[in-house]
Design a protein around this motif. Sequence first.
Motif, PDB file in Angstrom:
ATOM      1  N   ALA A   1      -5.585   7.518   2.836  1.00  0.00           N
ATOM      2  CA  ALA A   1      -6.054   7.122   4.259  1.00  0.00           C
ATOM      3  C   ALA A   1      -6.087   5.793   4.176  1.00  0.00           C
ATOM      4  O   ALA A   1      -5.830   4.980   5.043  1.00  0.00           O
ATOM      5  CB  ALA A   1      -7.464   7.805   4.653  1.00  0.00           C
ATOM      6  N   ILE A   2      -6.992   4.951   3.084  1.00  0.00           N
ATOM      7  CA  ILE A   2      -7.076   3.545   3.227  1.00  0.00           C
ATOM      8  C   ILE A   2      -5.807   2.776   2.984  1.00  0.00           C
ATOM      9  O   ILE A   2      -5.578   1.692   3.715  1.00  0.00           O
ATOM     10  CB  ILE A   2      -8.091   3.263   2.038  1.00  0.00           C
ATOM     11  N   ALA A   3      -4.998   3.259   2.349  1.00  0.00           N
ATOM     12  CA  ALA A   3      -3.677   2.793   1.937  1.00  0.00           C
ATOM     13  C   ALA A   3      -2.896   2.678   3.276  1.00  0.00           C
ATOM     14  O   ALA A   3      -2.177   1.711   3.741  1.00  0.00           O
ATOM     15  CB  ALA A   3      -2.796   3.384   0.887  1.00  0.00           C
ATOM     16  N   ASN A   4      -2.794   3.802   3.950  1.00  0.00           N
ATOM     17  CA  ASN A   4      -2.114   3.951   5.145  1.00  0.00           C
ATOM     18  C   ASN A   4      -2.425   2.955   6.291  1.00  0.00           C
ATOM     19  O   ASN A   4      -1.925   2.369   7.269  1.00  0.00           O
ATOM     20  CB  ASN A   4      -2.016   5.260   5.594  1.00  0.00           C
ATOM     21  N   ALA A   5      -4.004   2.784   6.224  1.00  0.00           N
ATOM     22  CA  ALA A   5      -4.517   2.049   7.213  1.00  0.00           C
ATOM     23  C   ALA A   5      -4.337   0.456   6.817  1.00  0.00           C
ATOM     24  O   ALA A   5      -4.050  -0.286   7.926  1.00  0.00           O
ATOM     25  CB  ALA A   5      -6.248   2.118   6.966  1.00  0.00           C
ATOM     26  N   LEU A   6      -4.366   0.268   5.779  1.00  0.00           N
ATOM     27  CA  LEU A   6      -3.847  -1.326   5.461  1.00  0.00           C
ATOM     28  C   LEU A   6      -2.568  -1.519   5.975  1.00  0.00           C
ATOM     29  O   LEU A   6      -2.289  -2.668   6.378  1.00  0.00           O
ATOM     30  CB  LEU A   6      -4.110  -1.385   3.921  1.00  0.00           C
ATOM     31  N   SER A   7      -1.514  -0.634   5.667  1.00  0.00           N
ATOM     32  CA  SER A   7      -0.207  -0.826   6.238  1.00  0.00           C
ATOM     33  C   SER A   7       0.078  -1.014   7.697  1.00  0.00           C
ATOM     34  O   SER A   7       0.392  -1.780   8.084  1.00  0.00           O
ATOM     35  CB  SER A   7       0.709   0.154   5.540  1.00  0.00           C
ATOM     36  N   ILE A   8      -0.850  -0.049   8.312  1.00  0.00           N
ATOM     37  CA  ILE A   8      -0.910  -0.316   9.790  1.00  0.00           C
ATOM     38  C   ILE A   8      -1.397  -1.566  10.256  1.00  0.00           C
ATOM     39  O   ILE A   8      -0.725  -2.252  11.061  1.00  0.00           O
ATOM     40  CB  ILE A   8      -1.558   0.945  10.394  1.00  0.00           C
ATOM     41  N   VAL A   9      -2.543  -1.857   9.923  1.00  0.00           N
ATOM     42  CA  VAL A   9      -3.000  -3.304  10.245  1.00  0.00           C
ATOM     43  C   VAL A   9      -2.304  -4.370   9.781  1.00  0.00           C
ATOM     44  O   VAL A   9      -1.852  -5.249  10.729  1.00  0.00           O
ATOM     45  CB  VAL A   9      -4.543  -3.305   9.532  1.00  0.00           C
TER      46      VAL A   9
ATOM     47  N   PRO B   1       0.730  -1.221   0.041  1.00  0.00           N
ATOM     48  CA  PRO B   1       0.032   0.017  -0.162  1.00  0.00           C
ATOM     49  C   PRO B   1       0.797   1.398   0.118  1.00  0.00           C
ATOM     50  O   PRO B   1       0.343   2.346  -0.191  1.00  0.00           O
ATOM     51  CB  PRO B   1      -0.954  -0.308   1.205  1.00  0.00           C
ATOM     52  N   GLN B   2       2.118   1.159   0.509  1.00  0.00           N
ATOM     53  CA  GLN B   2       2.741   2.427   0.521  1.00  0.00           C
ATOM     54  C   GLN B   2       3.616   2.692  -0.868  1.00  0.00           C
ATOM     55  O   GLN B   2       4.444   3.844  -0.959  1.00  0.00           O
ATOM     56  CB  GLN B   2       4.077   2.076   1.508  1.00  0.00           C
ATOM     57  N   MET B   3       3.625   1.878  -1.926  1.00  0.00           N
ATOM     58  CA  MET B   3       4.013   2.260  -3.253  1.00  0.00           C
ATOM     59  C   MET B   3       3.394   3.522  -3.867  1.00  0.00           C
ATOM     60  O   MET B   3       2.297   3.579  -3.758  1.00  0.00           O
ATOM     61  CB  MET B   3       3.685   0.904  -4.075  1.00  0.00           C
TER      62      MET B   3
END
Length: 461
Positions: free
Chosen positions: A434-442, A359-361
């Motif tokens: 926001a969704i991309a960063n939330a995916l990486s956090i989870v 998700p961070q790409m």
Amino acid sequence: MSDASSPRGSSEPSAQADPGPGTRPVGRAPASERWLVFVLTTMGMLAAVDRQILSLLINPIKADLGLTDVQISLVIGAAFALAHIAFTLPAGYIADSRSARMLVAGGGWVWSIMTMGCGVTTNFIQMFVMRAGVGAGEAAINPGALAILRRAIPSERRGRAFGTFYMSLMIGAAIAVLVGGLLVGAIERNRDAFGGIMSDISPWRVALFIVGGIGIPISALMLTIRIPAAQAARPPERGVAQDAPAKADADPVSFRAALYFISANRRFYLPLWVSNVAFMLNTAAFAGWLAAMAQRNFGLSAQDTGIALGSAMLIMPQLGLLVSGRLIDRLGVGLGLKGASLVGAIGATGFWLGATLVPQMQTEMAFFAALWISYLFCQAPMPAYATLLSAITPAELMGKITSIQLILLGVLGMAIGPTLVALVSDNFLSGPRAIANALSIVAFSVGWIPVVGFLALRRVL
């Protein structure tokens, strides 16, 4: 419980008893066994298509029905999972005590009809109910299929059989996004050619109706397979309390017997299930939001997203499953079940890193390049989970114990995963990523748990 409670040194185990890893060579499966695996894999693909197709259509459904991200997450996660949970225990009982073949066929007819129903909904409540119907029907596939495979496939070929069956999950998901994307694109281009009412129907509705309708005749394939009569198995692994149900004076085919067996062998089941639940949470979160994230971050259409994601899903997870299944069978000759736990740990580590980094790409090219690599690991641990479970669990308890496991996976994995990402995004993050960063956090927060679980299992096997 016949064989399951017999002495460990019995010289004449049943045809379905596990003599232990490394005692028999890995042979070629007969035609009837290959057909059985093919049909179950086809049913698994059908279930995955009906389950996953909605994630490709999140944005048009959200726009047409006026839903929020949290409502969408409840539809793709909790609605499916709660119904799945409610019907899983009955499905597990039927898989062991009635016709597992008819269980899977009937489940296929139910989830296909309910997928068609999703295409005619007009609000959140209706969509939630229909999606729950899909979950209820799909409650049949895993207890039924795993009970059939445990009964029909000898232990020395189970790694490959489970690997092939679990390929259905990603092939079906790939079909959902690849063919689904092409289907939506074709409907959008040709909707005016039909004239009248068809020109006013949203393409996502037509796509769901077509996908659901295909499943009705496909489910009839289950009527063509043959399943051996159930026989108890006596796993030889150390530390397994096979006589737990007998000591409890329990019916050896009841849920009480299954619970006693789990309790007596909790040193095995606890790390296995904690690991599997965490892995399911991560994969459910990733799969549930991946298409929407790609569309939001890079401005892709549903068709372009389907082609890009579907191509990756069609190749890399299957390669990971093939390698994983074969490694489990090969390593079992020298390492026994520790080989399966090692393969599982490697696969879980790969997906932990991939789900965190993808998700961070920042560019579309980097995103899909990283995704292709991470997809190699996204299902690789699944044959290890199934191989370990089937080696320890007696055949007559396989459906019930599988159903108990699936409830844990549904409550703590599928239901929580997508919604957890949405809650993190809505409450702690903002902006287009926001969704991309939330995916990486989870992914980073829970991805280490499956790895530790597999390593812990090596100490008790």
